[in-house]
Design a protein around this motif. Structure first.
Motif, PDB file in Angstrom:
ATOM      1  N   ALA A 122       0.816  -1.213   0.000  1.00 33.29           N
ATOM      2  CA  ALA A 122       0.000   0.000   0.000  1.00 33.29           C
ATOM      3  C   ALA A 122       0.848   1.261   0.000  1.00 33.29           C
ATOM      4  N   THR A 123       2.163   1.115   0.131  1.00 36.11           N
ATOM      5  CA  THR A 123       3.038   2.270   0.206  1.00 36.11           C
ATOM      6  C   THR A 123       3.369   2.778  -1.187  1.00 36.11           C
ATOM      7  N   PRO A 124       3.087   4.048  -1.496  1.00 38.31           N
ATOM      8  CA  PRO A 124       3.436   4.590  -2.794  1.00 38.31           C
ATOM      9  C   PRO A 124       4.930   4.437  -3.042  1.00 38.31           C
ATOM     10  N   PRO A 125       5.344   3.989  -4.241  1.00 36.68           N
ATOM     11  CA  PRO A 125       6.766   3.792  -4.536  1.00 36.68           C
ATOM     12  C   PRO A 125       7.611   5.020  -4.236  1.00 36.68           C
ATOM     13  N   ALA A 126       7.073   6.226  -4.569  1.00 34.66           N
ATOM     14  CA  ALA A 126       7.864   7.430  -4.343  1.00 34.66           C
ATOM     15  C   ALA A 126       8.160   7.634  -2.869  1.00 34.66           C
ATOM     16  N   VAL A 127       7.165   7.406  -2.018  1.00 38.59           N
ATOM     17  CA  VAL A 127       7.373   7.556  -0.584  1.00 38.59           C
ATOM     18  C   VAL A 127       8.322   6.498  -0.066  1.00 38.59           C
ATOM     19  N   ALA A 128       8.175   5.272  -0.557  1.00 38.53           N
ATOM     20  CA  ALA A 128       9.050   4.187  -0.126  1.00 38.53           C
ATOM     21  C   ALA A 128      10.499   4.488  -0.470  1.00 38.53           C
ATOM     22  N   ARG A 129      10.717   5.059  -1.648  1.00 38.36           N
ATOM     23  CA  ARG A 129      12.092   5.394  -2.036  1.00 38.36           C
ATOM     24  C   ARG A 129      12.668   6.450  -1.127  1.00 38.36           C
ATOM     25  N   ARG A 130      11.838   7.460  -0.816  1.00 42.95           N
ATOM     26  CA  ARG A 130      12.334   8.533   0.037  1.00 42.95           C
ATOM     27  C   ARG A 130      12.701   8.024   1.418  1.00 42.95           C
ATOM     28  N   ALA A 131      11.951   7.033   1.881  1.00 44.08           N
ATOM     29  CA  ALA A 131      12.207   6.510   3.219  1.00 44.08           C
ATOM     30  C   ALA A 131      13.535   5.803   3.291  1.00 44.08           C
ATOM     31  N   ASP A 185      16.249   6.297   0.951  1.00 46.92           N
ATOM     32  CA  ASP A 185      17.373   6.828   0.186  1.00 46.92           C
ATOM     33  C   ASP A 185      18.201   7.845   0.966  1.00 46.92           C
ATOM     34  N   GLY A 186      17.974   7.965   2.241  1.00 46.42           N
ATOM     35  CA  GLY A 186      18.816   8.826   3.049  1.00 46.42           C
ATOM     36  C   GLY A 186      18.514  10.306   2.972  1.00 46.42           C
ATOM     37  N   ARG A 187      17.360  10.699   2.428  1.00 45.47           N
ATOM     38  CA  ARG A 187      17.050  12.117   2.316  1.00 45.47           C
ATOM     39  C   ARG A 187      16.870  12.782   3.676  1.00 45.47           C
ATOM     40  N   LEU A 188      16.558  11.989   4.673  1.00 43.06           N
ATOM     41  CA  LEU A 188      16.428  12.582   6.003  1.00 43.06           C
ATOM     42  C   LEU A 188      17.742  13.210   6.445  1.00 43.06           C
ATOM     43  N   ALA A 189      18.842  12.735   5.891  1.00 42.85           N
ATOM     44  CA  ALA A 189      20.155  13.284   6.241  1.00 42.85           C
ATOM     45  C   ALA A 189      20.287  14.740   5.792  1.00 42.85           C
ATOM     46  N   ALA A 190      19.423  15.162   4.851  1.00 42.11           N
ATOM     47  CA  ALA A 190      19.487  16.536   4.359  1.00 42.11           C
ATOM     48  C   ALA A 190      18.870  17.518   5.341  1.00 42.11           C
ATOM     49  N   LEU A 191      18.139  16.997   6.318  1.00 38.07           N
ATOM     50  CA  LEU A 191      17.480  17.874   7.284  1.00 38.07           C
ATOM     51  C   LEU A 191      18.445  18.327   8.368  1.00 38.07           C
ATOM     52  N   THR A 192      18.264  19.546   8.822  1.00 42.64           N
ATOM     53  CA  THR A 192      19.036  20.022   9.964  1.00 42.64           C
ATOM     54  C   THR A 192      18.488  19.363  11.229  1.00 42.64           C
ATOM     55  N   ALA A 193      19.215  19.491  12.314  1.00 43.77           N
ATOM     56  CA  ALA A 193      18.773  18.896  13.572  1.00 43.77           C
ATOM     57  C   ALA A 193      17.419  19.468  13.993  1.00 43.77           C
ATOM     58  N   SER A 232       7.930  23.964   6.125  1.00 44.38           N
ATOM     59  CA  SER A 232       8.052  24.203   4.684  1.00 44.38           C
ATOM     60  C   SER A 232       9.372  23.674   4.150  1.00 44.38           C
ATOM     61  N   SER A 233      10.430  23.871   4.915  1.00 40.17           N
ATOM     62  CA  SER A 233      11.751  23.395   4.511  1.00 40.17           C
ATOM     63  C   SER A 233      11.800  21.874   4.478  1.00 40.17           C
ATOM     64  N   VAL A 234      11.195  21.236   5.477  1.00 38.62           N
ATOM     65  CA  VAL A 234      11.153  19.769   5.519  1.00 38.62           C
ATOM     66  C   VAL A 234      10.434  19.232   4.294  1.00 38.62           C
ATOM     67  N   LEU A 235       9.273  19.793   3.978  1.00 39.80           N
ATOM     68  CA  LEU A 235       8.502  19.329   2.829  1.00 39.80           C
ATOM     69  C   LEU A 235       9.283  19.515   1.529  1.00 39.80           C
ATOM     70  N   ALA A 236       9.940  20.664   1.410  1.00 39.36           N
ATOM     71  CA  ALA A 236      10.699  20.952   0.190  1.00 39.36           C
ATOM     72  C   ALA A 236      11.884  20.000   0.037  1.00 39.36           C
ATOM     73  N   LYS A 237      12.640  19.789   1.111  1.00 38.39           N
ATOM     74  CA  LYS A 237      13.817  18.928   1.036  1.00 38.39           C
ATOM     75  C   LYS A 237      13.461  17.463   0.772  1.00 38.39           C
ATOM     76  N   LEU A 238      12.317  17.020   1.304  1.00 37.22           N
ATOM     77  CA  LEU A 238      11.922  15.622   1.144  1.00 37.22           C
ATOM     78  C   LEU A 238      11.022  15.419  -0.064  1.00 37.22           C
ATOM     79  N   GLY A 239      10.655  16.505  -0.733  1.00 34.34           N
ATOM     80  CA  GLY A 239       9.816  16.394  -1.917  1.00 34.34           C
ATOM     81  C   GLY A 239       8.412  15.907  -1.613  1.00 34.34           C
ATOM     82  N   LEU A 240       7.859  16.361  -0.495  1.00 33.86           N
ATOM     83  CA  LEU A 240       6.537  15.909  -0.063  1.00 33.86           C
ATOM     84  C   LEU A 240       5.492  16.990  -0.295  1.00 33.86           C
ATOM     85  N   ARG A 241       4.233  16.553  -0.485  1.00 31.62           N
ATOM     86  CA  ARG A 241       3.146  17.488  -0.785  1.00 31.62           C
ATOM     87  C   ARG A 241       2.637  18.215   0.452  1.00 31.62           C
ATOM     88  N   ASP A 242       2.555  17.521   1.575  1.00 36.01           N
ATOM     89  CA  ASP A 242       1.946  18.130   2.754  1.00 36.01           C
ATOM     90  C   ASP A 242       2.340  17.379   4.014  1.00 36.01           C
TER      91      ASP A 242
END
Length: 232
Positions: free
Chosen positions: A149-158, A160-168, A202-212
């Motif tokens: 049930a997990t959208p492929p795009a969301v699964a990839r983001r989970a 692929d290490g994109r969380l590392a792009a977030l600041t503390a 807003s920054s989190v959504l932009a960096k992770l490529g999420l809609r909301d």
């Protein structure tokens, strides 16, 4: 009189009376315009592509193509926000629709004022999930652990290490969002202003490529950043 800035709404439900009722509830609002209707998911996707609505009111239980598949298609192919309509607040279809990209859900027995406010909130880019519903809903989604049930795009983001792009502080903000806290509550928790929280979200959504925020919450759980137990 409708203006160029009116919120364009598409209504998708397999019952004519329901569609007519929803349209009537929205008709008196000067800032909302119902631009089309659809009787099933396939029609909804086609109409969304053609009419480019800002918000789609989506019944999850429809023939031919259900609301979950339609939500995924609309979120993939258009910029419309999907607001799921359901009879039960913990309908299994609602879980999957949120994972497919829906921005929130409403019960079909809502009052006119609730519908109007929901359309405006979702159109403005916010998610329509009360904190208590968020916690109960997402915890259940994760416990069920249904990868299909997990959208492929969301699964990839989970993964692929994109969380590392977030600041503390952005990661901390995401954790608070996943707990179901409002911006005001997060501001109080982190001792910052609401404006600062909005900036972080807003920054989190932009960096992770999420809609909301809904997708952000799902990602936070599916990536393991937070767990149902950690928020209790």
């Amino acid at each position: 009189m409708r203006t160029r800035n009116s919120i364009r709404v598409l209504i998708a439900d397999d019952h004519t009376l329901v569609r007519d009722g929803l349209a009537m509830m929205l008709a008196e609002q000067p800032d909302i315009e119902v631009v089309g209707e659809a009787a099933d998911g396939a029609e909804a996707v086609s109409a969304a592509r053609e009419l480019q609505p800002h918000v789609v009111l989506m019944d999850v239980r429809m023939p031919r193509v259900d609301g979950v598949a339609a939500t995924a298609g609309i979120c993939r192919e258009t910029a419309a926000k999907v607001l799921v309509l359901t009879t039960f607040d913990l309908d299994e279809y609602v879980y999957d629709a949120l994972r497919a990209g829906a921005s929130g859900f409403l019960l079909k027995d809502m009052r006119r004022a609730e519908l109007v406010e929901a359309v405006r909130v979702v159109s403005a880019g916010e998610s329509l999930l009360a904190p208590t519903v968020t916690r109960r809903l997402i915890s259940d989604v994760v416990r069920r652990s249904r990868p299909a049930a997990t959208p492929p795009a969301v699964a990839r983001r989970a993964g692929d290490g994109r969380l590392a792009a977030l600041t503390a502080r952005e990661r901390e903000t995401l954790c608070q969002v996943a707990r179901g806290l409002s911006n005001a509550e997060i501001a109080a928790e982190l001792f910052v202003t609401e404006h600062t929280v909005k900036t972080h979200v807003s920054s989190v959504l932009a960096k992770l490529g999420l809609r909301d925020r809904v997708q952000a919450v799902v990602l936070a759980y599916e990536s393991g950043l937070v767990t149902p137990r950690s928020q209790e």
